[in-house]
Structure formats: C-alpha cells, structure tokens
Motif scaffolding. Sequence first.
Motif, PDB file in Angstrom:
ATOM      1  N   ASN A  32       0.761  -1.266  -0.072  1.00  0.00           N
ATOM      2  CA  ASN A  32       0.045  -0.028  -0.023  1.00  0.00           C
ATOM      3  C   ASN A  32       0.737   1.321  -0.104  1.00  0.00           C
ATOM      4  OD1 ASN A  32      -2.934  -1.122   2.066  1.00  0.00           O
ATOM      5  ND2 ASN A  32      -2.339  -1.518  -0.166  1.00  0.00           N
ATOM      6  N   GLU A  33       0.273   2.167  -0.721  1.00  0.00           N
ATOM      7  CA  GLU A  33       1.057   3.310  -0.765  1.00  0.00           C
ATOM      8  C   GLU A  33       0.434   4.582  -0.718  1.00  0.00           C
ATOM      9  OE1 GLU A  33       4.187   5.336  -4.353  1.00  0.00           O
ATOM     10  OE2 GLU A  33       3.041   3.383  -4.701  1.00  0.00           O
ATOM     11  N   VAL A  34       1.027   5.768  -0.001  1.00  0.00           N
ATOM     12  CA  VAL A  34       0.271   7.181   0.044  1.00  0.00           C
ATOM     13  C   VAL A  34       1.087   8.135  -0.470  1.00  0.00           C
ATOM     14  CG1 VAL A  34      -0.677   8.718   1.766  1.00  0.00           C
ATOM     15  CG2 VAL A  34      -1.209   6.111   1.975  1.00  0.00           C
ATOM     16  N   GLU A  35       0.658   8.928  -1.436  1.00  0.00           N
ATOM     17  CA  GLU A  35       1.417   9.974  -1.753  1.00  0.00           C
ATOM     18  C   GLU A  35       1.411  11.190  -1.110  1.00  0.00           C
ATOM     19  OE1 GLU A  35       1.604  12.600  -5.845  1.00  0.00           O
ATOM     20  OE2 GLU A  35       1.691  10.402  -6.314  1.00  0.00           O
ATOM     21  N   PHE A  40       7.906  12.442  -2.451  1.00  0.00           N
ATOM     22  CA  PHE A  40       7.943  11.664  -1.083  1.00  0.00           C
ATOM     23  C   PHE A  40       6.675  10.842  -1.043  1.00  0.00           C
ATOM     24  CE2 PHE A  40       7.031  11.998   3.458  1.00  0.00           C
ATOM     25  CZ  PHE A  40       7.439  11.042   3.762  1.00  0.00           C
ATOM     26  N   ARG A  41       6.920   9.592  -0.777  1.00  0.00           N
ATOM     27  CA  ARG A  41       5.535   8.811  -0.580  1.00  0.00           C
ATOM     28  C   ARG A  41       5.770   7.815   0.668  1.00  0.00           C
ATOM     29  NH1 ARG A  41       4.636   6.968  -7.002  1.00  0.00           N
ATOM     30  NH2 ARG A  41       4.685   9.114  -7.781  1.00  0.00           N
ATOM     31  N   ILE A  42       4.619   7.347   1.450  1.00  0.00           N
ATOM     32  CA  ILE A  42       4.763   6.334   2.114  1.00  0.00           C
ATOM     33  C   ILE A  42       4.450   5.057   1.571  1.00  0.00           C
ATOM     34  CG2 ILE A  42       3.626   5.493   4.512  1.00  0.00           C
ATOM     35  CD1 ILE A  42       5.330   8.211   4.708  1.00  0.00           C
ATOM     36  N   LEU A  43       5.381   4.022   1.662  1.00  0.00           N
ATOM     37  CA  LEU A  43       5.143   2.864   0.914  1.00  0.00           C
ATOM     38  C   LEU A  43       5.554   1.471   1.854  1.00  0.00           C
ATOM     39  CD1 LEU A  43       4.810   1.242  -1.567  1.00  0.00           C
ATOM     40  CD2 LEU A  43       6.939   1.562  -2.171  1.00  0.00           C
ATOM     41  N   VAL A 142      11.695  -6.450   9.085  1.00  0.00           N
ATOM     42  CA  VAL A 142      11.824  -5.316   9.152  1.00  0.00           C
ATOM     43  C   VAL A 142      11.043  -4.331   8.409  1.00  0.00           C
ATOM     44  CG1 VAL A 142      13.559  -3.094   9.254  1.00  0.00           C
ATOM     45  CG2 VAL A 142      14.280  -5.344   9.900  1.00  0.00           C
ATOM     46  N   VAL A 143      10.266  -3.682   9.041  1.00  0.00           N
ATOM     47  CA  VAL A 143       9.078  -2.564   8.385  1.00  0.00           C
ATOM     48  C   VAL A 143       9.881  -1.378   7.731  1.00  0.00           C
ATOM     49  CG1 VAL A 143       7.262  -1.192   8.746  1.00  0.00           C
ATOM     50  CG2 VAL A 143       7.388  -3.352   9.884  1.00  0.00           C
ATOM     51  N   ASP A 144       9.511  -1.022   6.517  1.00  0.00           N
ATOM     52  CA  ASP A 144      10.153  -0.039   5.859  1.00  0.00           C
ATOM     53  C   ASP A 144       8.994   0.706   5.277  1.00  0.00           C
ATOM     54  OD1 ASP A 144      12.901  -0.506   6.330  1.00  0.00           O
ATOM     55  OD2 ASP A 144      12.903  -1.736   4.554  1.00  0.00           O
ATOM     56  N   MET A 145       8.939   2.121   5.212  1.00  0.00           N
ATOM     57  CA  MET A 145       8.064   2.958   4.816  1.00  0.00           C
ATOM     58  C   MET A 145       8.417   4.214   4.085  1.00  0.00           C
ATOM     59  SD  MET A 145       8.702   3.897   7.675  1.00  0.00           S
ATOM     60  CE  MET A 145       8.050   2.642   8.952  1.00  0.00           C
ATOM     61  N   LEU A 146       9.672   4.577   4.182  1.00  0.00           N
ATOM     62  CA  LEU A 146      10.051   5.980   3.722  1.00  0.00           C
ATOM     63  C   LEU A 146      10.469   5.779   2.248  1.00  0.00           C
ATOM     64  CD1 LEU A 146      11.466   7.388   6.918  1.00  0.00           C
ATOM     65  CD2 LEU A 146       9.306   7.763   6.189  1.00  0.00           C
ATOM     66  N   TYR A 147       9.738   6.454   1.286  1.00  0.00           N
ATOM     67  CA  TYR A 147      10.118   6.200   0.102  1.00  0.00           C
ATOM     68  C   TYR A 147      10.200   7.626  -0.822  1.00  0.00           C
ATOM     69  CZ  TYR A 147       9.844   4.460  -4.942  1.00  0.00           C
ATOM     70  OH  TYR A 147      10.163   4.345  -6.288  1.00  0.00           O
ATOM     71  N   PHE A 148      11.543   8.030  -1.392  1.00  0.00           N
ATOM     72  CA  PHE A 148      11.749   9.184  -1.950  1.00  0.00           C
ATOM     73  C   PHE A 148      12.198   9.149  -3.335  1.00  0.00           C
ATOM     74  CE2 PHE A 148      12.230  10.216   2.431  1.00  0.00           C
ATOM     75  CZ  PHE A 148      11.957  11.423   2.788  1.00  0.00           C
ATOM     76  N   PRO A 149      11.151   8.766  -4.412  1.00  0.00           N
ATOM     77  CA  PRO A 149      11.499   8.695  -5.852  1.00  0.00           C
ATOM     78  C   PRO A 149      11.557  10.196  -6.290  1.00  0.00           C
ATOM     79  CG  PRO A 149       9.081   8.423  -5.232  1.00  0.00           C
ATOM     80  CD  PRO A 149       9.689   8.583  -3.975  1.00  0.00           C
ATOM     81  N   ILE A 150      12.747  10.715  -5.996  1.00  0.00           N
ATOM     82  CA  ILE A 150      13.065  11.920  -6.419  1.00  0.00           C
ATOM     83  C   ILE A 150      12.960  12.423  -8.138  1.00  0.00           C
ATOM     84  CG2 ILE A 150      14.501  14.202  -6.431  1.00  0.00           C
ATOM     85  CD1 ILE A 150      15.379  12.816  -3.601  1.00  0.00           C
ATOM     86  N   TRP A 151      13.591  11.528  -8.714  1.00  0.00           N
ATOM     87  CA  TRP A 151      13.581  11.427 -10.139  1.00  0.00           C
ATOM     88  C   TRP A 151      13.263  10.246 -10.905  1.00  0.00           C
ATOM     89  CZ3 TRP A 151      16.385   9.285 -14.163  1.00  0.00           C
ATOM     90  CH2 TRP A 151      16.332   9.996 -15.407  1.00  0.00           C
TER      91      TRP A 151
END
Length: 205
Positions: A32-35, A40-43, A142-151
């Motif tokens: 699940n993902e929130v923009e 910057f997205r929460i994934l 391990v839970v990960d969630m910070l996603y920065f697809p800058i380009w």
Amino acid sequence: MSLKKAGFIIVLILLIDQVSKIYIKTHFALGNEVEVFDWFRILFVENEGMAWGTKIPGQYGKLALTLFRLVAIMGIGYWLWDSVKKEGSKTLILSVALIFAGAFGNIIDSVFYGILFSDSYGHIAEFLPEAGGYGTLFHGKVVDMLYFPIWKGYLPSWIPIWGGEYFTFFEPVFNIADSAISVGVAILLIFNKKAFPKNAEEQEA
C-alpha cells in the motif's frame, strides 16, 4: 555529552521508529502506498534481510543475521559506554548513540515482529493474533515505509552500462532506524576530526 543525554536520544529515536512501524503495520497492507508529495511517498514494504533487502541464503540465514545483529548491538553499546566514560567528544557520542538507536530499532523488528503480528499479504496485519504471528522469535521482518522517488526516467544512452535503462533516484525504501544509522555514520565521516580530536592532533603533530 553524558550517558543520560545519549540515552534520551536513543529512547526518543526508538519511540518514533517503533510508533511509525506499528502504525504502518496495523494500517497498511503490504505494498500500500500514500503519496505525500511527488517526491515523497509512504510505501509499506518488509525487509527480510540486510540493507537493500540482501538475504543470507539457507534455512538458518535469517537466524544467523539476527544473532549477528544482537552481537553487533552489544559492541556498539560498549563503544557508547566507553566513549562517555573516556569523555569523548559530543560529536562522537551523538554519532554512536544514533547508530545504536537505529540498530536497536531494526533488531526489535527482527526479533519480535514475527510473533507479534500476522502477515500483511493482501490485508492489514493483526497485532497479537490468536492464531499466532507470521513467524517465530528471531525471524521477524523489518518494516520500511519512507520512499523518496525524487526522479524517474530513462538514462541517456551515452552513460556506460546503464545507458538507456529506466532509473529511479532514490529507489530504496527505508525507516527511521535506517535514517538514524545513516546520519550517525555520515557525522562520523564528515566531522571525523571533531569526533576524534585526539587522533587528529596526533596526525598533525
């Protein structure tokens, strides 16, 4: 910096890290993902292994990794205690405290999350499920969630090896604990002379 202040930093980072992970685990299904912004997205993803998702192969690979992390955290903890005892620089103690907090945060996931939560495949996980968790002690993810697809885009064809391929910067998904480790290591590298002033003076002598 005193051990009390270092301890406060560690507890604060652990609290933020675990609250964010538990929230994601109990409100998001895997993938699940929130923009928040374009960059910057929460994934929600889970990491079964080391950095960048690298795994140790074999039946006991995950157990070996978790046990290694436990040994490593004890070493980092001793480094922190020894640095405070020897009145090391504030820069050094801050850096080691950040690294310790980050490593400890991910160890909590690896050790306990397998028995605390049900799986997150296609649905939101349940905390303390009656049927038992998705794994066993020392086999958590391990839970990960910070996603920065800058380009995102195709690289120019003139670039060696990767030319013409689709590329995302920044691709890895990480968490607060990972950030603490990265910042701690970066401080040590960038402010090395402040972290180890005695070594710097010896080299200049």
